[in-house]
Design a protein around this motif. Structure first.
Motif, mmCIF file in Angstrom:
data_model
loop_
_atom_site.group_PDB
_atom_site.id
_atom_site.type_symbol
_atom_site.label_atom_id
_atom_site.label_comp_id
_atom_site.label_asym_id
_atom_site.label_seq_id
_atom_site.Cartn_x
_atom_site.Cartn_y
_atom_site.Cartn_z
ATOM 1 N N ALA A 1 34.772 65.647 4.401
ATOM 2 C CA ALA A 1 35.524 66.629 4.877
ATOM 3 C C ALA A 1 35.964 67.615 3.767
ATOM 4 C CB ALA A 1 36.601 66.287 5.916
ATOM 5 N N TYR A 2 36.398 67.053 2.521
ATOM 6 C CA TYR A 2 37.037 68.001 1.379
ATOM 7 C C TYR A 2 35.710 68.642 0.865
ATOM 8 C CZ TYR A 2 38.895 69.372 -2.711
ATOM 9 O OH TYR A 2 39.178 70.422 -4.069
ATOM 10 N N GLU B 1 34.547 71.638 3.362
ATOM 11 C CA GLU B 1 35.639 72.613 3.355
ATOM 12 C C GLU B 1 35.258 73.364 2.229
ATOM 13 O OE1 GLU B 1 39.506 72.137 5.383
ATOM 14 O OE2 GLU B 1 40.363 73.206 3.415
ATOM 15 N N LYS C 1 44.210 73.931 11.188
ATOM 16 C CA LYS C 1 44.809 72.797 11.923
ATOM 17 C C LYS C 1 44.868 71.815 10.489
ATOM 18 C CE LYS C 1 44.142 73.233 16.690
ATOM 19 N NZ LYS C 1 43.526 72.731 17.800
ATOM 20 N N LYS C 2 45.843 70.772 10.583
ATOM 21 C CA LYS C 2 45.720 69.666 9.674
ATOM 22 C C LYS C 2 46.467 68.541 10.383
ATOM 23 C CE LYS C 2 49.698 70.612 6.912
ATOM 24 N NZ LYS C 2 50.144 70.885 5.570
ATOM 25 N N THR D 1 41.419 67.082 4.495
ATOM 26 C CA THR D 1 40.824 68.447 4.073
ATOM 27 C C THR D 1 42.215 69.178 3.814
ATOM 28 O OG1 THR D 1 40.753 69.052 6.333
ATOM 29 C CG2 THR D 1 38.749 68.575 5.111
ATOM 30 N N SER D 2 43.525 68.763 4.243
ATOM 31 C CA SER D 2 44.511 69.435 4.445
ATOM 32 C C SER D 2 45.315 69.252 3.151
ATOM 33 C CB SER D 2 45.551 69.053 5.766
ATOM 34 O OG SER D 2 45.807 67.653 5.323
ATOM 35 N N GLY D 3 46.277 70.123 3.024
ATOM 36 C CA GLY D 3 47.077 70.338 1.854
ATOM 37 C C GLY D 3 46.490 71.377 0.823
ATOM 38 N N LEU D 4 47.144 72.446 0.537
ATOM 39 C CA LEU D 4 46.433 73.370 -0.486
ATOM 40 C C LEU D 4 47.228 73.047 -1.661
ATOM 41 C CD1 LEU D 4 46.567 76.856 1.797
ATOM 42 C CD2 LEU D 4 44.783 75.366 1.054
ATOM 43 N N ASP E 1 55.844 68.928 4.220
ATOM 44 C CA ASP E 1 55.525 69.815 2.879
ATOM 45 C C ASP E 1 56.872 70.374 2.591
ATOM 46 O OD1 ASP E 1 53.013 69.366 3.159
ATOM 47 O OD2 ASP E 1 52.361 71.233 3.463
#
Lengths: 146, 339
Positions: free
Chosen positions: A27-28, A31, A144-145, B43-46, B239
């Motif tokens: 997924a990374y 994206e 979303k996460k 994928t989350s987390g910038l 966060d």
């Protein structure tokens, strides 16, 4: 001029989306690729406007800085005189326009120390500049996460 | 970030998995037969690498299973923050009503995984940046907006003195100027070119900085996108890396900041005025309009610095996400200064 710049950029997006994205396993990286494609599409929209934007911004800054001649002192004053008195570059030379833009924006920062009326005019220009700035991407933030 | 921290590039999943199993053996000394599975980077987390996995083990209570998350600093991040401080905040919150992820371990200097990292339990739920403007019924979304403000009030009610979150500074040292000092240093660190609009706004912020009416715990990035929702319940606020002590209006300024209205407000139903009224009722703090506007401008400026951090990291080749000059924020920041 075929393929046009637009055709090339759009073609790169197509290749990335149809041939590369389908092979990505996590997924990374998917994206990340979506971000790359979104940026290519933004460049496709923005690139024809970049040189006109730089000329407009440079002209507006020259006019503001002409009124700041008495405000700056020392090295900044000498740099201002040099920048304003420099012969015009080839108007089709993007790099020259970009370099001049950076030079004038540095001087504009120095001119912020000037009188309130000048600062207000500089602020108004900077607001218009931000509104016209061509390189802006939309919709790249994740929604979303989990 | 501690001076001793070092950061290496991404670790192979196999290396990370073996390292996690060894780590869990130390964190859970009574555990037997420890296994780590389903390790994947989300994928989350910038600003952090988030690695989710499942740990299984046996102890005196029998077979155990727990999903966990390892947050590891990447080679470049939008936020340069201190894992030891974040761990301290999260550990302190465990004894308060504020819902936050339970933390198990921290390595602030990056000795274990090649970069600072923190291990915490994975909690159920979903983060939705735009839940307030989403498909849920209006009454449910408004009620959720109110719950966010109640949560903010709970954060501000945390007794940070008793929990040991203060430092040697006098309370007058917290607030607007302290935040400007921190973010100005970041701005000067990441700026790649002259940015007269940022300099103009910085001078305005210095000139008009308000005095804090109290010192409270500030989340620093309070938004629906950092709230873990299970149905209508806020299961946890996530966060906490930019949490700090500061002005009660700082988080409110972030929430009511016009560029973030799409995330934080519901047109005609949960507006700036209603948020401010709910905040005043929940916290008892006075909201002076000029002070709140200052925090709105500061929020734009701070977010611009964060974006510029992304620009610097991308041009240095250390970040995979492409950032551009924050013109959309500058527009609104300059308009707010004029108002």
């Amino acid at each position: 001029m075929r393929p046009t710049v637009h055709e090339q950029l759009e073609g790169m997006c197509r290749i990335l989306e149809t041939s590369v994205a389908t092979e990505l396993g996590n997924a990374y990286t998917q994206e990340t690729l979506r971000g790359v494609v979104a940026n290519l599409r933004m460049l496709d929209r923005a690139w024809p406007r970049l040189l006109p934007f730089l000329h407009w911004d440079n002209d507006a800054m020259r006019a503001l800085l002409a009124d700041a001649r008495g405000v700056l002192t020392g090295d900044a004053a000498r740099e201002l005189t040099a920048a304003l008195d420099a012969p015009p570059a080839d108007p089709f030379d993007f790099d020259a326009a970009d370099a001049l833009n950076e030079r004038l924006r540095g001087l504009l920062g120095e001119a912020l120390r000037g009188p309130a009326a000048l600062r207000a005019r500089i602020a108004a220009h900077l607001a218009t500049r931000a509104e016209r700035f061509p390189l802006r991407i939309t919709g790249a933030q994740p929604k979303k996460k989990t | 970030m501690p001076d001793t921290a070092h950061i290496e590039g991404p670790l192979p999943e196999t290396t990370l998995g073996a390292g996690l199993a060894a780590l869990l053996g130390e964190v859970l000394p009574a555990a037997r037969g420890l296994q780590v599975s389903d390790l994947k980077r989300t994928t989350s987390g910038l600003s952090r690498e988030n690695w989710v996995f499942e740990a299984r083990w046996r102890d005196e209570e029998g077979a155990r299973r727990q999903r966990m998350i390892l947050r590891r600093d990447p080679p470049a991040s939008l936020l340069v923050t201190d894992r030891a401080w974040e761990f301290r905040v999260l550990r302190a919150l465990e004894s308060t009503p504020v819902p936050a992820p339970p933390v198990r371990w921290v390595d602030a200097d990056g000795a274990r995984f090649g970069a600072p990292a923190m291990l915490m339990d994975f909690l159920d739920g979903e983060c939705d940046w735009f839940v307030l403007g989403g498909a849920r019924p209006l009454a449910e979304r408004v009620a959720l907006g109110r719950r966010f403000i109640d949560l903010l009030a709970a954060i501000q009610a945390v007794d940070w003195r008793t929990l040991g979150l203060g430092d040697a500074r006098p309370e007058q040292a917290y607030g607007a100027h302290a935040e400007l000092d921190f973010w100005q240093a970041e701005y000067e660190r990441v700026r790649l070119e002259p940015l007269p609009e940022m300099d103009l706004a910085l001078a305005w912020l210095r000139e008009h900085a308000p005095v804090a009416q109290a010192v409270v715990l500030v989340h620093g990035d309070f938004k629906p996108g950092n709230a873990l929702l299970v149905g209508e319940r806020i299961n946890a606020m996530l966060d906490w890396e930019t949490a700090h002590l500061g002005d009660p209006l700082e988080d409110l300024g972030w929430i009511t900041n016009p560029p973030r209205a799409r995330e934080q407000q519901i047109a005609g139903a949960w507006t700036r005025a209603e948020i401010v009224a709910a905040f005043t009722a929940a916290t008892g703090f006075e909201v002076e309009p000029r002070a709140l506007r200052w925090w709105n401008v500061f929020s734009c400026w701070k977010l611009s610095v964060i974006v510029l951090t992304g620009v610097a990291a991308f041009t240095a080749g250390t970040m995979d996400r492409i950032y551009h000059a924050p013109a959309w924020l500058v527009q609104q920041m300059l308009a707010l200064m004029e108002a």
